[in-house]
Design a protein around this motif. Structure first.
Motif, PDB file in Angstrom:
ATOM      1  N   PHE A  67       0.848  -1.187   0.000  1.00 41.76           N
ATOM      2  CA  PHE A  67       0.000   0.000   0.000  1.00 41.76           C
ATOM      3  C   PHE A  67       0.886   1.240   0.000  1.00 41.76           C
ATOM      4  O   PHE A  67       1.782   1.368   0.839  1.00 41.76           O
ATOM      5  CB  PHE A  67      -0.897   0.018   1.241  1.00 41.76           C
ATOM      6  CG  PHE A  67      -2.135  -0.827   1.123  1.00 41.76           C
ATOM      7  CD1 PHE A  67      -3.391  -0.252   1.164  1.00 41.76           C
ATOM      8  CD2 PHE A  67      -2.044  -2.204   0.977  1.00 41.76           C
ATOM      9  CE1 PHE A  67      -4.538  -1.018   1.053  1.00 41.76           C
ATOM     10  CE2 PHE A  67      -3.185  -2.986   0.871  1.00 41.76           C
ATOM     11  CZ  PHE A  67      -4.438  -2.391   0.904  1.00 41.76           C
ATOM     12  N   ASN A  68       0.619   2.187  -0.918  1.00 43.69           N
ATOM     13  CA  ASN A  68       1.439   3.390  -0.947  1.00 43.69           C
ATOM     14  C   ASN A  68       1.229   4.254   0.283  1.00 43.69           C
ATOM     15  O   ASN A  68       2.035   5.131   0.586  1.00 43.69           O
ATOM     16  CB  ASN A  68       1.178   4.199  -2.223  1.00 43.69           C
ATOM     17  CG  ASN A  68      -0.210   4.836  -2.257  1.00 43.69           C
ATOM     18  OD1 ASN A  68      -1.135   4.384  -1.592  1.00 43.69           O
ATOM     19  ND2 ASN A  68      -0.364   5.884  -3.046  1.00 43.69           N
ATOM     20  N   SER A  69       0.147   4.021   1.022  1.00 43.51           N
ATOM     21  CA  SER A  69      -0.096   4.774   2.247  1.00 43.51           C
ATOM     22  C   SER A  69       0.734   4.240   3.406  1.00 43.51           C
ATOM     23  O   SER A  69       0.752   4.839   4.486  1.00 43.51           O
ATOM     24  CB  SER A  69      -1.589   4.708   2.610  1.00 43.51           C
ATOM     25  OG  SER A  69      -2.026   3.366   2.736  1.00 43.51           O
ATOM     26  N   GLY A  70       1.442   3.124   3.195  1.00 44.34           N
ATOM     27  CA  GLY A  70       2.292   2.544   4.228  1.00 44.34           C
ATOM     28  C   GLY A  70       1.670   1.308   4.815  1.00 44.34           C
ATOM     29  O   GLY A  70       0.829   1.404   5.709  1.00 44.34           O
ATOM     30  N   GLY A  71       2.059   0.147   4.337  1.00 43.65           N
ATOM     31  CA  GLY A  71       1.499  -1.094   4.835  1.00 43.65           C
ATOM     32  C   GLY A  71       1.482  -2.143   3.753  1.00 43.65           C
ATOM     33  O   GLY A  71       1.952  -1.931   2.630  1.00 43.65           O
ATOM     34  N   SER A  72       0.929  -3.295   4.089  1.00 45.92           N
ATOM     35  CA  SER A  72       0.944  -4.442   3.203  1.00 45.92           C
ATOM     36  C   SER A  72      -0.458  -5.012   3.069  1.00 45.92           C
ATOM     37  O   SER A  72      -1.387  -4.603   3.774  1.00 45.92           O
ATOM     38  CB  SER A  72       1.892  -5.519   3.756  1.00 45.92           C
ATOM     39  OG  SER A  72       3.202  -5.005   3.938  1.00 45.92           O
ATOM     40  N   GLY A  73      -0.614  -5.980   2.165  1.00 50.31           N
ATOM     41  CA  GLY A  73      -1.891  -6.631   1.966  1.00 50.31           C
ATOM     42  C   GLY A  73      -1.723  -7.835   1.078  1.00 50.31           C
ATOM     43  O   GLY A  73      -0.610  -8.199   0.687  1.00 50.31           O
ATOM     44  N   GLY A 624       5.237  -1.480   8.716  1.00 47.88           N
ATOM     45  CA  GLY A 624       5.225  -1.726   7.283  1.00 47.88           C
ATOM     46  C   GLY A 624       4.712  -3.118   7.000  1.00 47.88           C
ATOM     47  O   GLY A 624       4.123  -3.372   5.950  1.00 47.88           O
ATOM     48  N   ASN A 625       4.943  -4.041   7.955  1.00 42.79           N
ATOM     49  CA  ASN A 625       4.369  -5.381   7.858  1.00 42.79           C
ATOM     50  C   ASN A 625       2.883  -5.392   8.180  1.00 42.79           C
ATOM     51  O   ASN A 625       2.208  -6.408   7.969  1.00 42.79           O
ATOM     52  CB  ASN A 625       5.075  -6.355   8.804  1.00 42.79           C
ATOM     53  CG  ASN A 625       6.307  -6.981   8.204  1.00 42.79           C
ATOM     54  OD1 ASN A 625       7.411  -6.835   8.714  1.00 42.79           O
ATOM     55  ND2 ASN A 625       6.113  -7.691   7.110  1.00 42.79           N
ATOM     56  N   LEU A 640      -3.527 -12.477   9.695  1.00 44.28           N
ATOM     57  CA  LEU A 640      -3.287 -11.126   9.195  1.00 44.28           C
ATOM     58  C   LEU A 640      -2.496 -10.355  10.247  1.00 44.28           C
ATOM     59  O   LEU A 640      -3.019 -10.049  11.322  1.00 44.28           O
ATOM     60  CB  LEU A 640      -4.629 -10.449   8.909  1.00 44.28           C
ATOM     61  CG  LEU A 640      -4.633  -8.975   8.535  1.00 44.28           C
ATOM     62  CD1 LEU A 640      -3.970  -8.769   7.180  1.00 44.28           C
ATOM     63  CD2 LEU A 640      -6.073  -8.436   8.516  1.00 44.28           C
ATOM     64  N   ILE A 641      -1.241 -10.052   9.962  1.00 46.18           N
ATOM     65  CA  ILE A 641      -0.406  -9.289  10.897  1.00 46.18           C
ATOM     66  C   ILE A 641      -1.040  -7.928  11.164  1.00 46.18           C
ATOM     67  O   ILE A 641      -1.457  -7.219  10.242  1.00 46.18           O
ATOM     68  CB  ILE A 641       1.005  -9.080  10.318  1.00 46.18           C
ATOM     69  CG1 ILE A 641       1.768 -10.406  10.220  1.00 46.18           C
ATOM     70  CG2 ILE A 641       1.787  -8.058  11.149  1.00 46.18           C
ATOM     71  CD1 ILE A 641       2.215 -10.990  11.524  1.00 46.18           C
TER      72      ILE A 641
END
Length: 689
Positions: A67-73, A624-625, A640-641
């Motif tokens: 995610f460009n907002s900061g994070g994963s998926g 970030g994870n 889901l972390i």
């Protein structure tokens, strides 16, 4: 983990970032954030009797998104469904909310695709390929170049590589620095920019327990949100997505985490860690406390003001708690002692090998650089205001467009243009009253930092106080209007230079100082990079070539086992369930953050209370994870972390699985909530198919 989006913002704008590309880290136990093109297959085979196949790894990589907002998926269906955390999606939820439709408080469920809400500026990145371009980068930098020249040469060749890749493939192309400049990899991403909201629970469920429970365990959070990616106006058709396990986890089970850890400093020298402990982190904590009070005070002005400030306040409070934990870890003498022990062993080995003795100076170089980092701490002209940031980026973009691509600032090259324009032209609402409060505070901070009689401050204020000047700037700009931004971008440098927009004028005023500080920072980073490259060379010669590089907000694979831990003489079980959530709420009756939402209370009888809700494992994660999928040996999603416990907050600079744990929402818990609480059985049935 929740703090990453806000942390990344303040690190860029208020504390110049450290080099994120450091020496190889030799892992022990379940430690490690591994590159997908260099997985620890032998270690997994030896320790866990598991050997991931190339197809297994490729499928997991292609099922993961950033995610460009900061994070994963992760992709979780063939028709474009994406799973991430509620707190990763909260920026989008906030932007989609209105006084009449509060998605943060009330949650959301689309019962058909035509009800799905389009995110205003969200970009998801799927890592398609990785290419080693180390030789191309290194060959373009003169061996005897000064730090300033080397930085320019390196930036130029990276821009050329990224542009050529983008032109050839049409994919987002980023050159990533690894192992202290020992390696440079070209990451190619497929971008998804049409992303729509499908389901989000209420914040009362996603952040159940509030700040008191944050970074703690046991937890009882449904920190999950489901979105969908579209292509050509239709749900995307995906070949790679994660199957969803319907089985509960067992203690000791091996699990994997595929996500984008933000930044680690695990190979920092003792001198660099002391700077973090004594200077950088205390500075950031002071900044966060100031902003927390500012947002709280704004929210007290009324219900609508509270709603407008809520997302930002949430990020600030989480960042403050995260930094408090990280600083406490660095202030523990054992942390520095452990780092010093390894450093002393390396230096001793270097002193005994004549061929490597010249490399010992790298540690001295790093120590000298800390004095410069200390001098630069807090020196910035970036004002934490959405309108100002838009103005600054437009001024820089139009100026950089006039240069050859390879001479442009990072982030303003042709390869980065699409992503930059998506952010700049976002239709997300901008609230003038909140902007004015934030800008006034930033102007006050600038006066405190630079002095009221500083020439630039005098020019910025124009004889007015911070509040008066902030009001003048916000009322004197048209940049809340997307069309006004577009007109300036289309008009180019000439339009920007001719503009009498108050915020554009302010950005022009500070532009030269912004560039000076940025250039100074790049020079320091280049010298750090060169010093850490020597440390890389020495470390590799002494300890071998295995291991993993520090995190760079790029896709990595971590692994671990589902495992409880001892705390305060008590064993903390690895699992919680829905029954525990209801009991936790009863145990804290009268405390607002422990009030489960109405949907949970009304549907309690329908919930299988024994269903797993949260669990912990030893996988190596950091900010970030958040939103990373947790999968089993078969590559099926099992969790889901969403966080780490308080003991894991030292993971930025040292990993320990004695008590540190990654915290996840259970996959079976998400399905149970969708069916039994939110009446979203059709959505639950479509997951994994």
């Amino acid at each position: 983990m929740r703090a990453f989006r806000f942390l990344s913002l303040i690190m860029f704008h208020t504390v110049f970032a450290f080099s994120s590309s450091l020496s190889p880290l030799v892992a022990s136990g379940d430690e490690g954030m591994y590159l997908f093109n260099d997985l620890p297959t032998q270690q997994l085979k030896a320790d866990h009797d598991f050997e991931p196949s190339e197809d297994w790894a490729d499928h997991l990589r292609l099922s993961s998104v950033r995610f460009n907002s900061g994070g994963s998926g992760s992709f979780i269906s063939s028709d474009g469904l994406v799973l991430t955390n509620h707190h990763v999606a909260s920026d989008t939820l906030h932007k989609l909310s209105t006084p009449e439709r509060n998605l943060i408080d009330d949650g959301f469920l689309a019962t058909s695709t035509d009800q799905e809400l389009k995110a205003p500026d969200l970009e998801l990145n799927q890592l398609v390929s990785i290419e080693d371009v180390t030789k191309q980068v290194n060959d373009a930098v003169d061996s005897d170049a000064s730090a300033e020249d080397a930085a320019e040469q390196r930036r130029a060749v990276i821009a050329r590589i990224e542009k050529a890749s983008k032109d050839e493939t049409g994919l987002r192309s980023d050159v990533v620095t690894l192992f202290g400049g020992g390696k440079y990899h070209l990451y190619r991403y497929k971008k998804y920019t049409d992303v729509r909201l499908v389901w989000a629970p209420e914040t009362a469920a996603a952040f159940f327990g509030g700040d008191a429970d944050n970074f703690e365990y046991p937890r009882y959070n449904l920190d999950a949100t489901i979105m969908r990616v579209y292509e050509d106006g239709k749900p995307a058709k995906l070949d790679h997505f994660l199957k969803w396990s319907r089985d509960e986890l067992t203690e000791g089970e091996l699990v994997f985490v595929s996500g984008n850890p933000g930044r680690t400093q695990r190979i920092f020298t003792v001198a660099a860690l002391k700077f973090l402990r004594d200077d950088r982190m205390p500075y950031v904590l002071d900044y966060l406390r100031r902003k927390e009070i500012l947002m709280q005070q704004f929210g007290l002005e009324g219900g609508e003001q509270e709603r407008r400030a809520r997302d930002e306040l949430f990020g600030i409070q989480n960042s403050r708690k995260a930094y408090t934990g990280m600083l406490a870890g660095l202030q523990n003498p054992k942390t520095i002692a452990t780092k010093r022990g390894r450093e002393d062993r390396l230096l001793q080995a270097i002193s005994e090998d004549e061929s490597m003795q010249a490399l010992a100076s790298a540690w001295e170089d790093i120590e000298r650089i800390q004095a410069e980092n200390r001098e630069m701490l807090g020196k910035t002209v970036s004002l934490r205001s959405t309108l100002f940031e838009i103005a600054m980026q437009i001024v820089l973009l139009t100026a950089e467009d006039a240069k050859p691509d390879e001479e442009r600032l990072k982030g303003y090259t042709d390869s980065a243009r699409e992503s930059l324009l998506q952010r700049l032209l976002s239709p997300a609402p901008v609230y003038a009253d909140l902007e004015q409060v934030k800008l006034a505070d930033e102007l006050s901070r600038q006066i405190e930092s630079r002095g009221a009689e500083d020439a630039l401050i005098v020019e910025i204020l124009r004889g007015r106080g911070p509040r008066e000047r902030a009001a003048e700037l916000v009322t004197g700009t048209q940049l809340a209007d997307v069309a006004a931004r577009q007109a300036l971008i289309d008009g180019g440098l000439a339009a920007v230079l001719a503009s009498d927009d108050a915020m554009i004028e302010l950005a022009r005023t500070v532009e030269s100082e912004y560039r000076r500080l940025r250039k100074r920072n790049e020079e320091i980073e280049e010298r750090e990079r060169q010093a850490y490259a020597k440390i890389t060379q020495a470390t590799t010669a002494i300890e071998g070539t295995g291991g993993y590089p520090d995190a760079t907000f790029t896709l990595r694979l971590a692994f671990g086992t589902v495992k409880g831990y001892q705390e305060g003489g008590q064993y903390v079980e690895p699992f919680t369930n829905f029954a525990g959530a209801y009991q936790h709420g009863m145990d804290h009756a009268g405390q607002k953050d422990f009030d489960l939402p109405k949907s949970w209370m009304e549907n309690k009888a329908a919930v299988d209370l024994d269903t797993q809700l949260n669990f912990v494992c030893t996988a190596d994660i950091i900010g970030g994870n958040s939103g990373s999928p947790v999968v089993n040996r078969d590559g099926e999603l099992v969790g889901l972390i969403f966080d780490g416990n308080i003991q894991s907050l030292t993971s930025d600079y040292v990993y320990s699985d004695e008590q540190g744990r990654a915290v996840s929402v259970s996959g079976v818990g998400i399905l149970e909530a969708l069916r039994s609480i939110y009446g979203a059985g059709d959505l639950a049935d479509s997951i994994g198919k």
